[in-house]
Design an enzyme around this catalytic site. Structure first.
Site, PDB file in Angstrom:
ATOM      1  N   ARG A 116       0.829  -1.214   0.000  1.00 45.83           N
ATOM      2  CA  ARG A 116       0.000   0.000   0.000  1.00 45.83           C
ATOM      3  C   ARG A 116       0.859   1.257   0.000  1.00 45.83           C
ATOM      4  O   ARG A 116       0.449   2.281  -0.551  1.00 45.83           O
ATOM      5  CB  ARG A 116      -0.942   0.001   1.198  1.00 45.83           C
ATOM      6  N   LYS A 133     -13.950 -13.834   7.789  1.00 48.52           N
ATOM      7  CA  LYS A 133     -15.295 -13.862   8.375  1.00 48.52           C
ATOM      8  C   LYS A 133     -16.413 -13.673   7.351  1.00 48.52           C
ATOM      9  O   LYS A 133     -16.412 -12.704   6.607  1.00 48.52           O
ATOM     10  CB  LYS A 133     -15.414 -12.736   9.417  1.00 48.52           C
ATOM     11  N   GLY A 175      -6.888  -6.359   0.980  1.00 48.34           N
ATOM     12  CA  GLY A 175      -5.529  -6.072   1.439  1.00 48.34           C
ATOM     13  C   GLY A 175      -4.721  -7.340   1.629  1.00 48.34           C
ATOM     14  O   GLY A 175      -3.565  -7.438   1.187  1.00 48.34           O
ATOM     15  N   GLY A 204     -12.355  -3.671   1.739  1.00 48.99           N
ATOM     16  CA  GLY A 204     -13.699  -3.330   2.191  1.00 48.99           C
ATOM     17  C   GLY A 204     -14.398  -2.389   1.229  1.00 48.99           C
ATOM     18  O   GLY A 204     -15.588  -2.534   0.939  1.00 48.99           O
TER      19      GLY A 204
HETATM   20  P1  ADP Z   1      -8.792  -9.545   2.488  1.00 51.13           P
HETATM   21  O1  ADP Z   1      -7.945  -8.578   3.290  1.00 51.13           O
HETATM   22  O2  ADP Z   1      -8.078 -10.008   1.257  1.00 51.13           O
HETATM   23  O3  ADP Z   1     -10.167  -9.009   2.238  1.00 51.13           O
HETATM   24  P2  ADP Z   1      -9.624 -10.942   4.860  1.00 51.13           P
HETATM   25  O4  ADP Z   1      -9.165  -9.804   5.665  1.00 51.13           O
HETATM   26  O5  ADP Z   1     -11.069 -11.224   4.785  1.00 51.13           O
HETATM   27  O6  ADP Z   1      -9.003 -10.858   3.375  1.00 51.13           O
HETATM   28  O7  ADP Z   1      -8.987 -12.283   5.415  1.00 51.13           O
HETATM   29  C1  ADP Z   1      -7.597 -12.466   5.451  1.00 51.13           C
HETATM   30  C2  ADP Z   1      -7.211 -13.363   6.586  1.00 51.13           C
HETATM   31  O8  ADP Z   1      -7.976 -14.540   6.590  1.00 51.13           O
HETATM   32  C3  ADP Z   1      -5.763 -13.785   6.457  1.00 51.13           C
HETATM   33  O9  ADP Z   1      -5.025 -13.156   7.470  1.00 51.13           O
HETATM   34  C4  ADP Z   1      -5.813 -15.298   6.638  1.00 51.13           C
HETATM   35  O10 ADP Z   1      -4.834 -15.776   7.533  1.00 51.13           O
HETATM   36  C5  ADP Z   1      -7.179 -15.513   7.207  1.00 51.13           C
HETATM   37  N1  ADP Z   1      -7.677 -16.853   6.960  1.00 51.13           N
HETATM   38  C6  ADP Z   1      -7.832 -17.465   5.785  1.00 51.13           C
HETATM   39  N2  ADP Z   1      -8.212 -18.746   5.984  1.00 51.13           N
HETATM   40  C7  ADP Z   1      -8.290 -18.939   7.314  1.00 51.13           C
HETATM   41  C8  ADP Z   1      -8.598 -20.047   8.140  1.00 51.13           C
HETATM   42  N3  ADP Z   1      -8.909 -21.208   7.607  1.00 51.13           N
HETATM   43  N4  ADP Z   1      -8.567 -19.866   9.464  1.00 51.13           N
HETATM   44  C9  ADP Z   1      -8.237 -18.679   9.980  1.00 51.13           C
HETATM   45  N5  ADP Z   1      -7.928 -17.603   9.260  1.00 51.13           N
HETATM   46  C10 ADP Z   1      -7.957 -17.727   7.941  1.00 51.13           C
HETATM   47 MG    MG Z   2      -8.008  -8.072   5.423  1.00 51.94          MG
END
Ligand code: ADP
Ligand code: MG
Length: 405
Positions: free
Chosen positions: A37, A207, A360, A384
């Protein structure tokens, strides 16, 4: 929407809202684990500085806690290490103010010469930044506005927030969108206007509560949705599978069921993992094995997509003409659990069509896994924000920029 090229910036103090919200080491050392970033923010910072502006950067980092500035600045995270990294990458000194609207910021802002760049401390150290009280936010924005003569928003990752530095501040100064915001909006328009088909969406990450709303809207747009990562367990649980100690949002199960039913009604193919990598606990060196989703051990935690799932997802991506990917397929930060995310990323990089990575952590994963960023059509810096755009929501930061009066 005006852009930076529409502004006369020479000799003027420009308040630049950047997105410098970098991920920090999961174990709490405070180390910057991915500076993507910061790198993405460089072009507009350089452009403004090269044109003789006095650049005052506003940015947030993490979610500071505490009732007031003193408590929050004591607890961190401070933007100082980020400002230092920015200076290294920019190849010129970057001043740093130890507060946001206090004496240090005041001194810094008014002592800048043409082409100088300064960063103010984490804007979220001021609770008013994120206040729900319009008057409180507006008063804080007015204090910030004193420092600048112009405002540029290049923080696409924050445009979905009704926060003082992205929503209230542009109303007080002549303003423009930075290049990042301009480009992100153009790509998202392309995704929603008339995407080439099949349009395949991959959703992972932590989540489902973060992402159910976007799935709802994507059901009207996508042909196929692949669900993986931490959020996948709530989907699997909703289908009646055991998921052990995996991340689960039990309260989201009814909403997940509703999404599954809606997908069926609309004929959108919803694809879930068929096998998983199950570990004894959440640690980089945890003992682990591959299990089918039909036979998940109750005392284990799912950490990644299994090998059959990786092949399945690659197949489901092979004919795509448009792809949107948000959220890693596993805990990619730990190498033992990064194969699922790697497989998804590689499959997307082979797609012949518009591929957009929004998120991110997903963008960080591409770099952490050493994949070629140029194999992706667009890597968004705002997770987001891109999700809310795709949800069809009005983004306060964009609304504020669109008001050119
Ligand atoms: P992004 O930032 O790309 O939108 P998120 O913030 O929703 O993605 O999620 C990213 C996080 O999800 C990562 O830090 C990853 O470690 C976690 N993650 C992915 N799979 C699992 C899992 N099975 N259990 C716990 N955490 C997970
Ligand atoms: Mg994230």
């Amino acid at each position: 929407m005006r852009t930076v090229d529409d502004l006369e910036v020479l000799g003027r103090r420009v308040l630049l809202r950047s997105d410098l919200n970098v991920p920090l080491d999961l174990t709490g050392t405070g180390e910057i684990t991915d500076d993507g970033r910061i790198r993405a923010s460089l072009p507009v910072i350089s452009k403004l500085s090269d044109q003789g502006a006095r650049v005052i950067i506003l940015a947030h980092l993490g979610r500071p806690k505490g009732a007031a500035f003193a408590e929050r600045s004591a607890g961190g995270p401070s933007l100082q290490p980020v400002a230092e990294r920015l200076g290294e990458l920019l190849g010129r000194p970057v001043a740093f103010a130890a507060d946001v609207v206090g004496p240090s910021a005041e001194r810094t802002a008014f002592s800048l010469g043409d082409e100088d760049v300064a960063v103010l401390e984490n804007v979220r150290f001021e609770p008013a930044e994120t206040s729900k009280d319009d008057a409180e936010r507006a008063a804080f924005a007015a204090r910030l506005a004193r420092f600048g003569e112009l405002y540029v928003d290049d923080a696409f990752g924050a445009v979905h927030r009704k926060h003082a530095s992205v929503y209230d501040l542009p109303a007080l100064l002549p303003h423009a969108a930075g290049d990042l915001v301009r480009d992100e909006v153009a790509v998202l328009r392309q995704l929603t206007a008339d995407p080439a088909r099949p349009f395949v969406v991959v959703l992972g990450g932590k989540k489902p509560s973060d992402k159910l709303a976007v799935i709802g809207n994507l059901l009207g747009l996508a042909d196929r949705i692949l669900v993986c990562g931490g959020m996948g367990y709530t989907f699997l649980a909703a289908r009646g599978y055991e998921v052990g100690h995996s991340v689960l949002e039990a309260d989201q199960m009814p909403a997940v069921r509703a999404v599954m039913e809606e997908a069926e009604r609309r004929g959108v193919e919803l694809v879930l993992p068929v096998d998983l990598v199950a570990a004894t606990h959440f640690a980089p060196d945890a003992e682990h094995s591959v299990v089918p989703v039909t036979d998940f051990p109750a005392d284990r935690e799912g950490m990644d997509a299994g090998p059959r799932t990786r092949v399945l997802f690659a197949e489901k991506l092979a004919d795509a003409k448009t792809v949107f990917w948000n959220g890693p397929a596993g805990v990619f930060e730990f190498p033992a659990f990064s194969a699922g995310t790697r497989a998804v990323a590689e499959a997307i990089s082979r797609v012949d069509g518009l591929t957009v990575v929004g998120g991110g952590d997903s963008a960080a994963a591409i770099r952490a896994l050493g994949l070629d960023e140029s194999a992706f059509g667009h890597i968004s810096t705002g997770g987001g924000a891109s999700l809310e755009y795709l949800e069809g929501k009005t983004l306060p930061g964009l609304t504020a920029l669109e008001d050119d009066s």
